[in-house]
Design an enzyme around this catalytic site. Structure first.
Site, mmCIF file in Angstrom:
data_model
loop_
_atom_site.group_PDB
_atom_site.id
_atom_site.type_symbol
_atom_site.label_atom_id
_atom_site.label_comp_id
_atom_site.label_asym_id
_atom_site.label_seq_id
_atom_site.Cartn_x
_atom_site.Cartn_y
_atom_site.Cartn_z
ATOM 1 N N ILE A 23 0.596 -0.905 0.457
ATOM 2 C CA ILE A 23 0.160 -0.359 0.446
ATOM 3 C C ILE A 23 0.875 1.551 0.040
ATOM 4 O O ILE A 23 1.732 1.247 0.522
ATOM 5 C CB ILE A 23 -0.897 0.111 1.047
ATOM 6 C CG1 ILE A 23 -2.339 -1.250 1.271
ATOM 7 C CG2 ILE A 23 -1.578 1.697 1.200
ATOM 8 C CD1 ILE A 23 -3.014 -1.437 2.409
ATOM 9 N N CYS A 24 0.919 2.162 -0.497
ATOM 10 C CA CYS A 24 1.284 3.574 -0.645
ATOM 11 C C CYS A 24 2.629 3.206 -0.838
ATOM 12 O O CYS A 24 3.508 2.247 -1.824
ATOM 13 C CB CYS A 24 1.341 3.814 0.511
ATOM 14 S SG CYS A 24 1.350 5.860 0.280
ATOM 15 N N VAL A 25 4.098 3.642 -0.281
ATOM 16 C CA VAL A 25 5.118 3.722 -0.221
ATOM 17 C C VAL A 25 5.553 2.405 -0.285
ATOM 18 O O VAL A 25 6.918 2.395 0.180
ATOM 19 C CB VAL A 25 5.666 5.114 -0.062
ATOM 20 C CG1 VAL A 25 6.022 6.155 -0.640
ATOM 21 C CG2 VAL A 25 5.750 4.783 1.112
#
Length: 318
Positions: free
Chosen positions: A102-104
């Site tokens: 998720i995300c970075v």
């Protein structure tokens, strides 16, 4: 019951950690029986996340029996990945576990080498970082999420919810996923892509910054790549080489993206008809506008406008 383990490294982003816990942890069947067992695990019993401390109830070894492992982002995505976490993720992939970032968190997953040769996405602000640090990963900056089968990635923040709902759809079908979306009070699928959120400084720090600013200022005009090169000034060959080396795409593609961003702004803030938006954005014709929108944003101009003006809109005819 599908077993999910959410990793909790030091410096974890609390939102990313909570997203799969809340989204997957509340999925039930028609009788109200939970369909996922969600646990948080990591190498440390307590982790710091910004101003808060989070108790981690399960050790890292918990992922050995997980069907799905979720890798949240960390506030400092440039920090080295813990060796224990790296080895555990590689072992889990070898035995066939599904792993989603998720995300970075995509940068942590990339540190394992598991994303080499695969498509991946991350928060738009970290796209350049992912591309620079992991050149063997095929970065898809506009995608809300990417599904490679065993390995998945989502873009920033709320895109993690999109990814979790996609997992529910894969695991238990559209009906269960639709119920999960209603529980989360979000649409099951979003027509648009991360491109609608990408600012002009997406790849800030490049030596091409002034050139990109010039393109943004003149994108609505009938300019060509030759005009861009003359404004720098360099040869068109040199301009193309610099764009490919630093941004990973040709200047013609950046120009199209700039024009699509203008069209997005007009769709968001005006009631102008499609033909006028096509003209004012520099895309010329409605057919070209629709084609470029489908290519870059992943939906049609009409659906994009409707989704922004009607909360929870899923699909509206053009």
């Amino acid at each position: 019951m599908h077993r999910v383990v959410v990793l909790a490294p030091q410096d974890v982003i609390a939102f990313d950690l909570a997203t799969p816990v809340e989204t997957l942890g509340r999925v039930v069947d028609g009788t109200g029986t939970p369909l996922y067992r969600v646990r948080i695990a990591g190498p440390d019993a307590t982790v710091r996340s910004g101003p808060i401390d989070i108790v981690v109830p399960y050790p890292l070894a918990e992922i050995e029996d997980a069907d799905t492992i979720v890798v949240p982002g960390r506030n400092d995505p440039t920090a080295p990945l813990d060796d224990q976490v790296r080895d555990a993720l590689r072992h889990a992939a070898q035995r066939g576990a599904r792993i989603a970032s998720i995300c970075v968190g995509a940068l942590d997953l990339a540190q394992t080498g598991l994303l080499d040769g695969l498509r991946a996405t991350t928060h738009w602000r970290a796209v350049a970082l992912l591309r620079a640090r992991h050149p063997r990963v095929e970065v898809a900056p506009e995608a809300l999420y990417v599904d490679n089968g065993q390995l998945l990635c989502s873009a920033g923040a709320a895109a993690g919810i999109d990814l979790c709902l996609h997992l529910v759809d894969r695991d238990f079908g559209a009906d269960i996923a639709a119920d999960a979306a209603r529980t989360a009070v979000v649409p099951l699928t979003r027509e648009a892509s991360q491109a609608q959120y990408i600012k002009n400084d997406m790849l800030g720090g490049t030596s091409l910054t002034s050139t990109l600013e010039w393109i943004e200022a003149h994108a609505s005009e009938p300019i060509t790549v030759a005009d861009i090169a003359a404004a720098v000034p360099v040869s068109t060959r040199t301009l193309n080489r610099r764009f490919l080396d630093e941004l990973g795409l040709p200047p013609s593609r950046w120009l199209i993206r700039a024009r699509v961003r203008i069209a997005q702004g007009l769709l968001e803030t005006t009631d102008l008809p499609i033909d006028q938006i096509a003209s004012r954005s520099g895309l010329g014709s409605p057919s070209n506008l629709r084609a470029r929108f489908a290519d870059i944003v992943g939906t049609s101009p009409g659906r994009y406008r409707k989704a922004l003006t009607t909360p929870g809109s899923l699909s509206v005819p053009e």
